[in-house]
Every structure is written in C-alpha cells, then in structure tokens.
Design a protein around this motif. Structure first.
Motif, PDB file in Angstrom:
ATOM      1  N   UNK A  86     -83.759  20.128 -22.537  1.00 12.05           N
ATOM      2  CA  UNK A  86     -85.044  19.645 -22.017  1.00 12.05           C
ATOM      3  C   UNK A  86     -86.011  19.548 -23.184  1.00 12.05           C
ATOM      4  N   UNK A  87     -86.731  18.451 -23.241  1.00 11.89           N
ATOM      5  CA  UNK A  87     -87.731  18.228 -24.273  1.00 11.89           C
ATOM      6  C   UNK A  87     -89.109  18.328 -23.635  1.00 11.89           C
ATOM      7  N   UNK A  88     -89.984  19.116 -24.248  1.00  8.44           N
ATOM      8  CA  UNK A  88     -91.374  19.210 -23.831  1.00  8.44           C
ATOM      9  C   UNK A  88     -92.250  18.771 -24.997  1.00  8.44           C
ATOM     10  N   UNK A  89     -93.043  17.746 -24.768  1.00  9.62           N
ATOM     11  CA  UNK A  89     -93.932  17.222 -25.803  1.00  9.62           C
ATOM     12  C   UNK A  89     -95.348  17.253 -25.236  1.00  9.62           C
ATOM     13  N   UNK A  90     -96.209  18.030 -25.845  1.00 10.41           N
ATOM     14  CA  UNK A  90     -97.555  18.221 -25.307  1.00 10.41           C
ATOM     15  C   UNK A  90     -98.551  17.308 -26.011  1.00 10.41           C
ATOM     16  N   UNK A  91     -99.394  16.681 -25.216  1.00 10.04           N
ATOM     17  CA  UNK A  91    -100.504  15.886 -25.723  1.00 10.04           C
ATOM     18  C   UNK A  91    -101.772  16.646 -25.380  1.00 10.04           C
ATOM     19  N   UNK A  92    -102.466  17.127 -26.407  1.00 10.25           N
ATOM     20  CA  UNK A  92    -103.625  17.983 -26.170  1.00 10.25           C
ATOM     21  C   UNK A  92    -104.628  17.322 -25.234  1.00 10.25           C
ATOM     22  N   UNK A  93    -105.027  18.057 -24.206  1.00  9.74           N
ATOM     23  CA  UNK A  93    -106.034  17.660 -23.220  1.00  9.74           C
ATOM     24  C   UNK A  93    -105.569  16.575 -22.253  1.00  9.74           C
ATOM     25  N   UNK A  94    -104.416  15.972 -22.497  1.00 11.26           N
ATOM     26  CA  UNK A  94    -103.961  14.897 -21.621  1.00 11.26           C
ATOM     27  C   UNK A  94    -102.740  15.263 -20.793  1.00 11.26           C
ATOM     28  N   UNK A  96     -98.560  17.136 -20.525  1.00  8.52           N
ATOM     29  CA  UNK A  96     -97.302  17.462 -21.177  1.00  8.52           C
ATOM     30  C   UNK A  96     -96.196  16.589 -20.612  1.00  8.52           C
ATOM     31  N   UNK A  97     -95.395  16.019 -21.494  1.00  6.38           N
ATOM     32  CA  UNK A  97     -94.229  15.227 -21.076  1.00  6.38           C
ATOM     33  C   UNK A  97     -93.008  16.138 -21.100  1.00  6.38           C
ATOM     34  N   UNK A  98     -92.207  16.071 -20.046  1.00  2.50           N
ATOM     35  CA  UNK A  98     -91.021  16.922 -19.935  1.00  2.50           C
ATOM     36  C   UNK A  98     -89.882  16.078 -19.382  1.00  2.50           C
TER      37      UNK A  98
END
Length: 392
Positions: A86-94, A96-98
C-alpha cells in the motif's frame, strides 16, 4: 510493526488463556496459541519483506490555478522483489492518497497515479511517501519512507481581461521624451554607470570612458511604457477574508493580462520589489499563491522604501479592499512615477473616498464579492482613454 488487528488478536489470545485457566477447556488454550502464532508468523513475514524501492513523482500540468486538477504520477522502482503493498502519499492540508499495488519483481517499475483538486490557492508539500507491506491477515505491517518532497504551487484563479493602457509620450520620471514603444520589450539606452567585474565589455561606452578615465557601462533598461507596477494592499484591516481572496484574484488577473500583452510588470505585496529573474511570471504568481493579510503593515512607509529603488513605468495598478488616507497617500506618491493609474477596489458600492482619485486622473474598477473583474476592468480603462492628469 504489529497492527491494530494484531494487538486485538494478542488481547483475544490472552483472554482465551485466562478462560482456559478458569475452565480447563483445551480448545481455549489452542485458540490462544493459534492467535499468538499467527501474529508471530506475520511479524516474521513482514520483517523479511521490508520494501527496498525508489519513488519518483511527476506533477502535471506545470501551471495550476485554483480550481484546476493536478495529476500526480508515481513510479516505484523495486530494487528487490516486492510483495503487494500500500502506498500512502500525503499532500499537506489537502489530504492523503492511498492505493494498493500488485507484486513487483526485482529491478522492475510499478506506476500509479492520483488527482488533486487544487483548492484553495497556496504552496503545498507532497511527500515523502510511505510504503506499507503487511502479512495476509494484516496482523503485522512494516512501513518504509521513500521518495523526496515535491512542491505543488496553486496559483490564484484568474479572469481574462481585455484592454490595455495607452502609455505614450514622456516618461513621467524623466524630463525628456522617450521613443514610443509598443509594449513588447526591447532595450533602450538609459544611463551610464561604472564598470563592475563580470560586466559585458561590449557594453562599454568608450567616449565616456575616455573622458572620465574609467570604464563606463551603458545601462540598458526596458522601455518605460512596457513597465508596470501591480500593488496589492495586504493590510488585514482593509479586508475581510472574502474580499482579500477577491483582491488576490484581481491582482493575478492583471499580472496574467500584462505578461500576455508583452508588458514587464512588477508585483508588490508588502515586501521589497526587486528585479524578477529568469521566470518573472512564475515568481509573481507563486508570491500571490502564498500571500496572506498582514496585521502590522505600515503601507505609507513600506511604499516609500520601495520607491527608493526607482520603479517607474507606464501603468500603476493599485488593488485594495477599502480606501483610506494611506491608500490616497500611496496614490499621490506613486502616481507621479507612472503614466496611467487604475484603482481596483473590492466593495459592494462605490466608496465616497473615491473622488480624490478620479480628480487626480485615476481610473477606478469597483466590484462586489460576487462580481467579475473583467467587466469592471474594461469599463474602467475605457478602451485606453485614460486621463493624463497628474495625481495629488
């Protein structure tokens, strides 16, 4: 490393052992042992499966305005075989993509993508990403941070404007006539200065150098008609949160319009205006993307400090949320340095304090929070028929 489900399984195992101690049923003990064994096996599996991979991102399009959608493509290069992860990519304040990926063999690439709705304007941070590998029962998991940090700059929304100021004749800051130029750039001979190490020797003005017995460089400047200053009043006391955003949108629209027409505008938001550099449009829009209201800005003194750098040109655009003595003083100070002035105000009705600006020759565009800048801009400049009267 043990997940929430794993800890729950260990708690259940402890309860089963306690029940076995109380009732003596061997099935209870076997159930407890099974759960403990499952968590242990899962821990061993994920330890051996620790991800070893590199992650890169590509964000498109390069220029994003508020309300646009950005596509983020992720590529993972596996240096050794990878289990489903599983990949979690966080965009600050907007947010998280998972998302999940399939198995990957050694030295292969796995790709995925997600979209971001870019709202509101701002400068955001994407990453670093986390790769998560768990056992089949999700009793244990291992996390690894990978990939760098990318910046997502969301420019303010813009409106298409039409019409440009008619800046012909004399430079208001110099008592001599300059040739009339279309706003398309080019170099004009302006003044002389002393040679500095690194200057191009082809710009040496030899007659003056011989006369002064030192090297003198021809200082080339952009034609004054092509220069403009867009001044955004960022004082918090002159704005509501909504009017500030509308003012920022107006500033972005004017900058976009001027750059597209070949002008070389400078942006002032309470800081020092300096020469822009290799990407002036991007630098100005990024400044607007990050700008916030300022509580303690002394507008008069800040503008006086900025004026020392000698900024003059064809057009001055002053954008504010309320007119007061400070904005009038700024207009009377800077209006002399620019051929034409337009005032953009966010207000539900035309302010009474607008009269001194009109008497000084400024054009005015007043819009409400729900109104468009485009119509007010076109009406204000009157298809280029601006008054040439000097302010104040």
């Amino acid at each position: 490393m043990i997940t929430t489900r794993g800890w729950a399984a260990l708690g259940a195992a402890a309860a089963l052992v306690l029940l076995y101690a109380g009732f003596g049923e061997p099935e209870l003990f076997a159930g407890g042992v099974f759960l403990v064994g499952s968590v242990t096996a899962g821990t061993l599996i994920v330890r051996r499966s620790r991800p070893d991979a590199d992650l890169t991102r590509q964000i498109t399009p390069l220029r994003l305005h508020e309300g646009d959608r950005a596509r983020v493509e992720i590529r993972i290069f596996a240096r050794r075989p990878l289990r489903p992860l599983i990949i979690e990519d966080e965009v600050s304040k907007l947010g998280r993509a998972r998302f999940a990926t399939s198995r990957a063999a050694r030295n292969t690439t796995v790709s995925a993508h997600y979209e971001i709705v870019c709202r509101p304007r701002g400068v955001y941070q994407i990453g670093p990403a986390e790769l998560i590998i768990s056992d089949p029962l999700d009793l244990a998991a291992v996390r690894a941070t990978t990939g760098g940090i990318d910046r997502l700059v969301v420019y303010p929304a813009i409106e298409p404007l039409s019409g440009l100021p008619a800046t012909r004749g004399h430079d208001p800051s110099v008592q001599s006539a300059h040739p009339s130029h279309a706003p398309s750039g080019g170099d004009d001979f302006f003044t002389l200065r002393e040679y500095r190490q690194g200057d191009d020797l082809r710009r040496v003005h030899w007659p003056s150098s011989a006369k002064r017995d030192e090297l003198m460089i021809r200082q080339l400047e952009i034609p004054w008609q092509s220069r403009a200053l867009v001044l955004l009043d960022t004082r918090a006391k002159t704005h509501t949160p909504e009017s500030f955003e509308h003012a920022v949108k107006g500033a972005a629209s004017v900058l976009h319009h001027f750059f597209g027409a070949g002008y070389v505008p400078q942006l002032w938001v309470g800081d020092t205006v300096r020469p822009s550099g290799s990407a002036p449009y991007e630098l100005a829009m990024e400044k607007l993307a990050a700008v916030q209201p300022m509580e303690s800005l002394d507008l008069r003194h800040a503008v006086l400090r900025m004026r020392r750098y000698g900024h003059t040109g064809g057009a001055l655009v002053l954008i504010t949320g309320a007119l007061d003595e400070d904005t009038l003083a700024v207009y009377q100070t800077l209006g002399r340095d620019y051929g034409k002035t337009v005032l953009m105000v966010v207000a539900d009705e035309e302010p009474q304090f607008l009269v001194p600006y009109k008497l000084g020759g400024a054009a005015a565009a007043v819009v409400g929070l729900d109104d468009s800048w485009a119509g007010a801009w076109t009406e204000a400049i009157g298809a280029g028929r601006w008054s040439s009267a000097s302010p104040g």
